[in-house]
Design a protein around this motif. Structure first.
Motif, short mmCIF file in Angstrom:
data_model
loop_
_atom_site.label_atom_id
_atom_site.label_comp_id
_atom_site.label_asym_id
_atom_site.label_seq_id
_atom_site.Cartn_x
_atom_site.Cartn_y
_atom_site.Cartn_z
N TYR A 9 24.56 -18.98 2.55
CA TYR A 9 23.30 -19.19 1.84
C TYR A 9 22.90 -17.93 1.07
O TYR A 9 22.50 -17.98 -0.09
CB TYR A 9 22.20 -19.58 2.83
N THR A 10 23.03 -16.77 1.74
CA THR A 10 22.67 -15.51 1.11
C THR A 10 23.52 -15.26 -0.14
O THR A 10 23.01 -14.90 -1.20
CB THR A 10 22.85 -14.34 2.09
N THR B 72 13.64 -16.63 4.65
CA THR B 72 12.58 -16.23 3.72
C THR B 72 12.30 -17.34 2.71
O THR B 72 11.14 -17.69 2.45
CB THR B 72 12.99 -14.94 2.98
N VAL B 73 13.35 -17.91 2.13
CA VAL B 73 13.18 -18.95 1.11
C VAL B 73 12.63 -20.23 1.72
O VAL B 73 11.74 -20.87 1.16
CB VAL B 73 14.52 -19.22 0.40
N LYS B 74 13.15 -20.62 2.86
CA LYS B 74 12.78 -21.91 3.44
C LYS B 74 11.43 -21.89 4.16
O LYS B 74 10.78 -22.93 4.28
CB LYS B 74 13.87 -22.38 4.40
N LYS B 75 10.99 -20.72 4.63
CA LYS B 75 9.80 -20.70 5.47
C LYS B 75 8.59 -20.00 4.85
O LYS B 75 7.46 -20.33 5.16
CB LYS B 75 10.13 -20.06 6.82
N GLU C 78 8.52 -19.04 1.21
CA GLU C 78 8.89 -18.84 -0.19
C GLU C 78 7.68 -18.51 -1.07
O GLU C 78 7.72 -17.58 -1.88
CB GLU C 78 9.60 -20.07 -0.74
N GLU C 79 6.60 -19.26 -0.90
CA GLU C 79 5.41 -19.04 -1.75
C GLU C 79 4.82 -17.66 -1.51
O GLU C 79 4.47 -16.94 -2.45
CB GLU C 79 4.37 -20.12 -1.45
N ILE C 80 4.71 -17.27 -0.23
CA ILE C 80 4.19 -15.94 0.10
C ILE C 80 5.09 -14.86 -0.47
O ILE C 80 4.64 -13.88 -1.06
CB ILE C 80 4.06 -15.78 1.63
N ASN C 81 6.41 -15.05 -0.32
CA ASN C 81 7.36 -14.04 -0.79
C ASN C 81 7.36 -13.93 -2.31
O ASN C 81 7.42 -12.82 -2.86
CB ASN C 81 8.76 -14.39 -0.30
N ASN C 82 7.28 -15.06 -3.01
CA ASN C 82 7.28 -15.02 -4.48
C ASN C 82 6.08 -14.24 -5.01
O ASN C 82 6.19 -13.44 -5.94
CB ASN C 82 7.28 -16.43 -5.05
N GLU C 83 4.91 -14.49 -4.40
CA GLU C 83 3.71 -13.77 -4.82
C GLU C 83 3.82 -12.29 -4.49
O GLU C 83 3.42 -11.42 -5.26
CB GLU C 83 2.48 -14.38 -4.13
N TYR C 84 4.40 -12.00 -3.32
CA TYR C 84 4.59 -10.61 -2.89
C TYR C 84 5.51 -9.87 -3.86
O TYR C 84 5.21 -8.75 -4.30
CB TYR C 84 5.17 -10.59 -1.48
N LYS D 51 0.82 -1.21 0.00
CA LYS D 51 0.00 0.00 0.00
C LYS D 51 0.86 1.26 0.00
O LYS D 51 0.33 2.37 -0.06
CB LYS D 51 -0.90 0.02 1.24
N THR D 52 2.17 1.10 0.09
CA THR D 52 3.05 2.26 0.25
C THR D 52 3.00 3.21 -0.94
O THR D 52 2.80 2.80 -2.08
CB THR D 52 4.51 1.81 0.48
N ALA D 53 3.21 4.47 -0.63
CA ALA D 53 3.29 5.48 -1.68
C ALA D 53 4.75 5.78 -2.03
O ALA D 53 5.03 6.59 -2.91
CB ALA D 53 2.60 6.76 -1.23
N GLY D 54 5.68 5.13 -1.32
CA GLY D 54 7.10 5.42 -1.53
C GLY D 54 7.93 4.16 -1.64
O GLY D 54 7.47 3.12 -2.10
N GLU D 55 9.16 4.24 -1.16
CA GLU D 55 10.11 3.13 -1.23
C GLU D 55 10.09 2.33 0.06
O GLU D 55 9.80 2.85 1.13
CB GLU D 55 11.52 3.68 -1.47
N ILE D 56 10.38 1.03 -0.06
CA ILE D 56 10.43 0.14 1.09
C ILE D 56 11.88 -0.14 1.44
O ILE D 56 12.70 -0.42 0.57
CB ILE D 56 9.72 -1.20 0.79
N TYR D 57 12.21 -0.05 2.73
CA TYR D 57 13.53 -0.42 3.23
C TYR D 57 13.39 -1.73 4.00
O TYR D 57 12.54 -1.82 4.90
CB TYR D 57 14.10 0.65 4.15
N THR D 58 14.23 -2.72 3.68
CA THR D 58 14.05 -4.05 4.26
C THR D 58 15.36 -4.62 4.79
O THR D 58 16.38 -4.59 4.11
CB THR D 58 13.48 -5.02 3.21
N TYR D 59 15.30 -5.18 6.01
CA TYR D 59 16.35 -6.05 6.53
C TYR D 59 15.84 -7.48 6.33
O TYR D 59 14.72 -7.81 6.73
CB TYR D 59 16.59 -5.82 8.02
N LEU D 60 16.68 -8.33 5.74
CA LEU D 60 16.18 -9.64 5.33
C LEU D 60 17.21 -10.74 5.58
O LEU D 60 18.41 -10.55 5.35
CB LEU D 60 15.86 -9.59 3.83
#
Length: 281
Positions: A187-188, A156-159, A161-167, A142-151
């Motif tokens: 891994y990263t 993310t991939v193992k737990k 993955e499906e949610i993240n791919n769609e996102y 819903k953001t109107a700007g940029e997203i900053y993420t610590y990841l």
């Protein structure tokens, strides 16, 4: 006799009186209902229309049944439907209530946040399970700007993955920009090599850097956008999400992120000669 039953089923007191009268007396004009109940004419017609809308009675225009009436103009007669219709009405109300409840649950967080903002209190929403994680993740769309993420890529991939791919698919379709700071671990790096994420500017919408290898692992995804901060925790195999909405807190975290971003490095920088990954001692 059955007034309480009918009101408990969702009828008003006036509707209950009329519905019971029709069940006992059968097809009747409004005049008879007015004469034989404590309700006045105006109230009777309002309640009759409500009962028709609920599917519990029907209306027919018929000639007067009294042969001595000179005016043969048709008048409205009202008949009760089978009591099974009351059960159907109840089921329909339950379905509508469930839908309303789901809608409220989906929007309650925003309502609470609005209330908290007016009350000068940070908005706080808590989520659990994969469905909750999905809500937390998609809120940033819903953001109107940029997203900053610590990841942490591995979690993310193992737990999720499906949610993240769609996102990711939806975010890119919406043209939302994102800066990502990854936790540095084997891994990263392998994941970034696989996806050719060598430089921060490899994508117009997604920029990725790696945090110093001494920060080797963490179990939380953190996203900063608009006036919100969201967290997703995987610690102890839990699936927990939190969204905090407060402009002052968010502004501070944006500054901290940009400070870390200026010191984080790209995969290409890290894998130049002399920069090979090694585990912290």
């Amino acid at each position: 006799m059955y007034n309480n039953l009918f009101t408990e089923a969702g009828l008003s007191k006036n509707e209950a009186v009329i519905y019971e009268y029709l069940l006992k007396n059968g097809e009747s004009p409004a005049l008879n209902i007015t004469k034989n109940t404590p309700l006045n004419k105006g109230v009777v017609y309002v309640a009759l229309n409500e009962l028709i809308d609920k599917g519990l009675i029907t209306e027919k225009l018929l000639p007067p049944k009294n042969p001595h009436v000179r005016n043969k103009k048709k008048i409205a007669y009202f008949s009760p439907e089978h009591p099974e219709k009351l059960r159907a009405y109840l089921s329909d109300q339950e379905a509508k209530l469930k839908k309303a409840q789901n809608s409220l649950e989906a929007n309650l967080g925003e309502l609470v946040s609005s209330f908290n903002m007016v009350s000068d209190r940070p908005g706080l929403r808590y989520f659990e399970g994969l469905a909750g994680i999905k809500q937390v993740t998609e809120d940033s769309l819903k953001t109107a700007g940029e997203i900053y993420t610590y990841l942490d890529t591995e979690n993310t991939v193992k737990k999720i993955e499906e949610i993240n791919n769609e996102y990711v698919k939806r975010r890119l379709a919406l043209g939302i920009k994102k800066k990502i700071i990854n936790a540095d671990n084997p891994y990263t790096r392998e994941h970034m090599r696989k996806h050719q994420q060598w430089d921060a500017e490899d994508s117009q919408l997604t920029q990725v850097k790696i945090l110093d290898h001494r920060v080797c692992h963490f179990d939380t995804i953190m996203q900063i956008y608009d006036d919100k901060i969201s967290y997703i925790s995987f610690a102890n195999d839990r699936q927990v999400g939190v969204i905090i909405q407060d402009p002052t807190i968010t502004a501070m975290h944006k500054e901290i992120f940009l400070f870390n971003w200026s010191r984080a490095r790209t995969l290409r920088e890290l894998e130049q000669p002399g920069q090979i990954f090694s585990k912290p001692t």
